[in-house]
Design a protein around this motif. Structure first.
Motif, PDB file in Angstrom:
ATOM      1  N   GLU A 129       0.809  -1.220   0.000  1.00  0.00           N
ATOM      2  CA  GLU A 129       0.000   0.000   0.000  1.00  0.00           C
ATOM      3  C   GLU A 129       0.836   1.262   0.000  1.00  0.00           C
ATOM      4  OE1 GLU A 129      -2.414  -0.465   3.435  1.00  0.00           O
ATOM      5  OE2 GLU A 129      -3.675  -2.051   2.572  1.00  0.00           O
ATOM      6  N   GLY A 130       2.167   1.096   0.040  1.00  0.00           N
ATOM      7  CA  GLY A 130       3.060   2.247   0.041  1.00  0.00           C
ATOM      8  C   GLY A 130       2.995   3.052   1.319  1.00  0.00           C
ATOM      9  N   LYS A 131       2.716   2.378   2.429  1.00  0.00           N
ATOM     10  CA  LYS A 131       2.598   3.059   3.715  1.00  0.00           C
ATOM     11  C   LYS A 131       3.747   2.687   4.641  1.00  0.00           C
ATOM     12  CE  LYS A 131      -2.485   3.071   3.604  1.00  0.00           C
ATOM     13  NZ  LYS A 131      -3.718   2.636   4.315  1.00  0.00           N
ATOM     14  N   THR A 132       3.952   3.508   5.652  1.00  0.00           N
ATOM     15  CA  THR A 132       4.918   3.187   6.698  1.00  0.00           C
ATOM     16  C   THR A 132       4.307   2.136   7.613  1.00  0.00           C
ATOM     17  OG1 THR A 132       5.787   5.427   6.654  1.00  0.00           O
ATOM     18  CG2 THR A 132       6.284   4.091   8.596  1.00  0.00           C
ATOM     19  N   PRO A 133       5.036   1.025   7.877  1.00  0.00           N
ATOM     20  CA  PRO A 133       4.471  -0.029   8.727  1.00  0.00           C
ATOM     21  C   PRO A 133       4.057   0.511  10.095  1.00  0.00           C
ATOM     22  CG  PRO A 133       6.483  -0.784   7.655  1.00  0.00           C
ATOM     23  CD  PRO A 133       6.378   0.688   7.385  1.00  0.00           C
ATOM     24  N   ALA A 134       2.883   0.140  10.526  1.00  0.00           N
ATOM     25  CA  ALA A 134       2.383   0.518  11.848  1.00  0.00           C
ATOM     26  C   ALA A 134       1.894  -0.745  12.546  1.00  0.00           C
ATOM     27  CB  ALA A 134       1.245   1.531  11.722  1.00  0.00           C
ATOM     28  N   LEU A 135       2.314  -0.928  13.788  1.00  0.00           N
ATOM     29  CA  LEU A 135       1.979  -2.148  14.505  1.00  0.00           C
ATOM     30  C   LEU A 135       0.532  -2.120  14.972  1.00  0.00           C
ATOM     31  CD1 LEU A 135       5.199  -2.604  16.678  1.00  0.00           C
ATOM     32  CD2 LEU A 135       4.646  -3.636  14.483  1.00  0.00           C
ATOM     33  N   SER A 136      -0.167  -3.191  14.666  1.00  0.00           N
ATOM     34  CA  SER A 136      -1.547  -3.309  15.128  1.00  0.00           C
ATOM     35  C   SER A 136      -1.563  -3.635  16.610  1.00  0.00           C
ATOM     36  CB  SER A 136      -2.261  -4.406  14.344  1.00  0.00           C
ATOM     37  OG  SER A 136      -1.697  -5.672  14.669  1.00  0.00           O
ATOM     38  N   GLU A 137      -2.724  -3.497  17.204  1.00  0.00           N
ATOM     39  CA  GLU A 137      -2.862  -3.816  18.627  1.00  0.00           C
ATOM     40  C   GLU A 137      -2.577  -5.294  18.879  1.00  0.00           C
ATOM     41  OE1 GLU A 137      -3.270  -3.589  22.602  1.00  0.00           O
ATOM     42  OE2 GLU A 137      -3.156  -1.911  21.175  1.00  0.00           O
ATOM     43  N   THR A 138      -2.978  -6.151  17.936  1.00  0.00           N
ATOM     44  CA  THR A 138      -2.711  -7.590  18.079  1.00  0.00           C
ATOM     45  C   THR A 138      -1.223  -7.873  18.141  1.00  0.00           C
ATOM     46  OG1 THR A 138      -4.740  -8.155  16.889  1.00  0.00           O
ATOM     47  CG2 THR A 138      -3.042  -9.862  17.031  1.00  0.00           C
ATOM     48  N   VAL A 139      -0.452  -7.245  17.250  1.00  0.00           N
ATOM     49  CA  VAL A 139       0.996  -7.445  17.239  1.00  0.00           C
ATOM     50  C   VAL A 139       1.614  -6.896  18.521  1.00  0.00           C
ATOM     51  CG1 VAL A 139       3.146  -6.732  16.127  1.00  0.00           C
ATOM     52  CG2 VAL A 139       1.243  -7.567  14.748  1.00  0.00           C
ATOM     53  N   GLN A 140       1.159  -5.758  18.977  1.00  0.00           N
ATOM     54  CA  GLN A 140       1.709  -5.183  20.208  1.00  0.00           C
ATOM     55  C   GLN A 140       1.442  -6.095  21.404  1.00  0.00           C
ATOM     56  OE1 GLN A 140       1.136  -0.853  20.786  1.00  0.00           O
ATOM     57  NE2 GLN A 140       0.302  -0.807  18.695  1.00  0.00           N
ATOM     58  N   GLN A 141       0.277  -6.684  21.441  1.00  0.00           N
ATOM     59  CA  GLN A 141      -0.028  -7.621  22.524  1.00  0.00           C
ATOM     60  C   GLN A 141       0.879  -8.848  22.455  1.00  0.00           C
ATOM     61  OE1 GLN A 141      -4.206  -8.517  22.201  1.00  0.00           O
ATOM     62  NE2 GLN A 141      -4.861  -6.531  23.042  1.00  0.00           N
ATOM     63  N   LEU A 142       1.062  -9.355  21.245  1.00  0.00           N
ATOM     64  CA  LEU A 142       1.956 -10.509  21.071  1.00  0.00           C
ATOM     65  C   LEU A 142       3.382 -10.163  21.479  1.00  0.00           C
ATOM     66  CD1 LEU A 142       0.665 -11.929  17.660  1.00  0.00           C
ATOM     67  CD2 LEU A 142       0.609 -13.118  19.862  1.00  0.00           C
TER      68      LEU A 142
END
Length: 523
Positions: A129-142
């Motif tokens: 999508e040509g975006k800067t990666p942003a961590l989802s809440e699921t990934v942050q919890q993991l």
């Protein structure tokens, strides 16, 4: 001038005298071929023993027939990573409470595998999508759960316990290495501590524990950055090798591709271990102050209890014939370097022995042809070397010549000079004097490799694994001595050709590119 036959006879007599002294300093002792005692366990493990009673020490080399060639796409680097993991201990060594630790390790593996998957998916989606990666809440919890489990698992770890045990009992030289074809574990220790080795290593073969997996995976990734990504020679040889081998696994770096390393899991590593590290894929060479009958009994009591692993999967992929020169340039902020490779047969092929002679003629010693021409006389290069079995021996490989130009001379000048010497091999028979030097050099190399306990153990285990018999180390010398000048001319004309050639060149980044980049930043 000494005749070729005379040179071979003299060299053979000298070598025979040394090999007969399998126990240094004892003239008239049996030959090495008579001194090696071979024992095979019911589970398929091979044990090679040589008595040497000069000092109360013993050197052990355990070699497994597994390396980078046994890995699959997407899992490169597994053999090297497992080598690291093998030092983390077992169910008995390296832990304060294995039962509790194992429960945490199971949870950690599950969370870590899911975290890896989620992070890759989100990074790929952001890139698409040509975006800067942003961590989802699921990934942050993991990530938070992963950190908690890492800390919990660390509470049970007794760091480096295996190495410390060896050290406290006089062990030295504890080490391991992974290559394309084999993985080796070595140690030298007092002879009366051989039972300690048998207990530790049989436990490691039967019950390894992949503790600190993710920590060690990070260590391997950093090793890759240091030795390859940030190393001019490392990057040159990785790119050169992958260019030369486009189908065979020899073209894949033993340390693994970076993306593969970061995706390796405990489950995949354990499956790899169970496939390739059983006793039926292992050779143990033991040299030193031993009683072979006692050693056999010790090995049977420890390793003999380990069941054989399933049959080792055979290697299927073959490198197709090369049909034209391949050239690759690698830009790096470093001095230029050159690697030239020619496809050739593998170990045991009659022409492989001819390449041993060619290797000695070209680069071994200050009087060798390429060293004399490039380094000593014309001063075109700072160094030159060759390798007759790169990057492995279990499959057809490369004869490689590598050189570093000496400023102000260029890679082109050095490359041209090398081809001129190779053409000489095709048109001018090697003289009797050169053959004498070659055989003397090869004999000296062999003698040096067999002189120490560790050197002899290394040679025995290596050839038993890659050639199917340790006796290859002795028969190879006679096969090399049978090479003729006509053989050298024939092999040079057949293999050292442009269509069969891969060339890798390390070039400095152009100054104008640097200046342009600086200008853009300034503006």
């Amino acid at each position: 001038m000494i005749s070729i036959t005379g040179a071979r006879t003299m060299g053979a007599l000298i070598l025979a005298g040394v090999l007969a002294a399998a126990v240094p300093g004892q003239a008239g002792s049996p030959s090495l071929a008579d001194r090696v005692i071979e024992h095979k366990l019911a589970n398929g493990m091979t044990v090679l023993m040589v008595e040497r009673h000069q000092a109360p020490i013993v050197s052990v080399n355990m070699t497994f027939g597994v390396g980078g060639v046994n890995e699959q796409v997407g899992q490169t680097g597994l053999a090297h990573l497992y080598e690291h993991m093998a030092f983390k201990g077992t169910r008995k060594v390296g832990t304060r409470d294995y039962e509790r630790e194992q429960a945490v390790l199971d949870d950690l593996a599950m969370v870590g595998t899911e975290l890896d998957r989620r992070e890759r998916e989100e990074a790929a989606r952001a890139q698409a999508e040509g975006k800067t990666p942003a961590l989802s809440e699921t990934v942050q919890q993991l990530q938070r759960r992963f950190k908690e489990l890492q800390e919990k698992a660390g509470e049970y770890v007794v760091g480096n316990e295996m190495a410390l045990l060896y050290q406290r009992h006089g062990g030295v030289g504890l080490n391991a290495s992974t290559g394309k074809d084999i993985t080796r574990y070595v140690i030298s220790l007092p002879a009366n501590r051989l039972p300690l080795w048998a207990a530790l290593e049989s436990d490691r073969m039967a019950h390894p524990v992949l503790r600190e997996f993710y920590k060690e995976r990070g260590v391997v990734m950093e090793e890759r950055r240091l030795r390859t990504d940030d190393s001019p020679n490392g990057l040159l040889y990785e790119t050169f090798t992958s260019t030369a081998f486009q189908a065979h696994q020899y073209g894949v770096p033993t340390i693994g591709w970076g993306s593969d390393i970061l995706s390796l899991t405990p489950a995949a590593t354990e499956a790899f271990f169970k496939t390739y590290y059983g006793p039926n894929n292992a050779t143990v060479a033991i040299v030193g102050d031993i009683n072979p009958k006692e050693v056999i009994a010790l090995i049977e009591q420890t390793f003999g209890k380990i069941p054989a692993a399933p049959p080792i999967p055979s290697l299927v992929t073959e490198e197709p014939p090369q049909r034209g020169e391949r050239r690759v340039e690698i830009e790096f902020d470093a001095e230029p370097a050159l690697a030239i490779g020619y496809h050739k047969p593998t170990i045991g092929h009659p022409d492989d022995f001819v390449f041993d002679v060619i290797d000695e003629v070209l680069t071994e010693g200050v009087t060798s042809r390429l060293y004399s021409t490039l380094v000593r006389d014309k001063r075109l290069a700072a160094s030159v070397l060759s390798d007759t079995n790169y990057p492995g021996v279990r499959a057809p490989n490369l004869f490689v010549i590598a050189a570093t130009p000496l400023a102000p001379h260029s890679v082109t000048e050095v490359e041209t000079a090398i081809y001129e010497e190779l053409d000489r091999l095709k048109t001018e028979p090697i003289s009797a004097k050169e053959f004498e030097r070659v055989l003397n050099g090869l004999d000296a190399d062999l003698v040096r490799s067999l002189r120490s306990n560790s050197g002899l153990a290394s040679q025995l285990a290596f050839y038993q694994t890659v050639a199917g018999t340790w006796r290859y180390v002795l028969s190879a010398r006679d096969r090399i001595a049978a090479v003729t000048p006509a053989d050298v001319q024939r092999v040079a004309a057949q293999y050292l050709t442009k269509p069969n050639r891969t060339v890798g060149v390390l070039v400095k980044k152009a100054q104008d590119k640097k200046m342009a980049a600086v200008g853009e930043v300034t503006r």
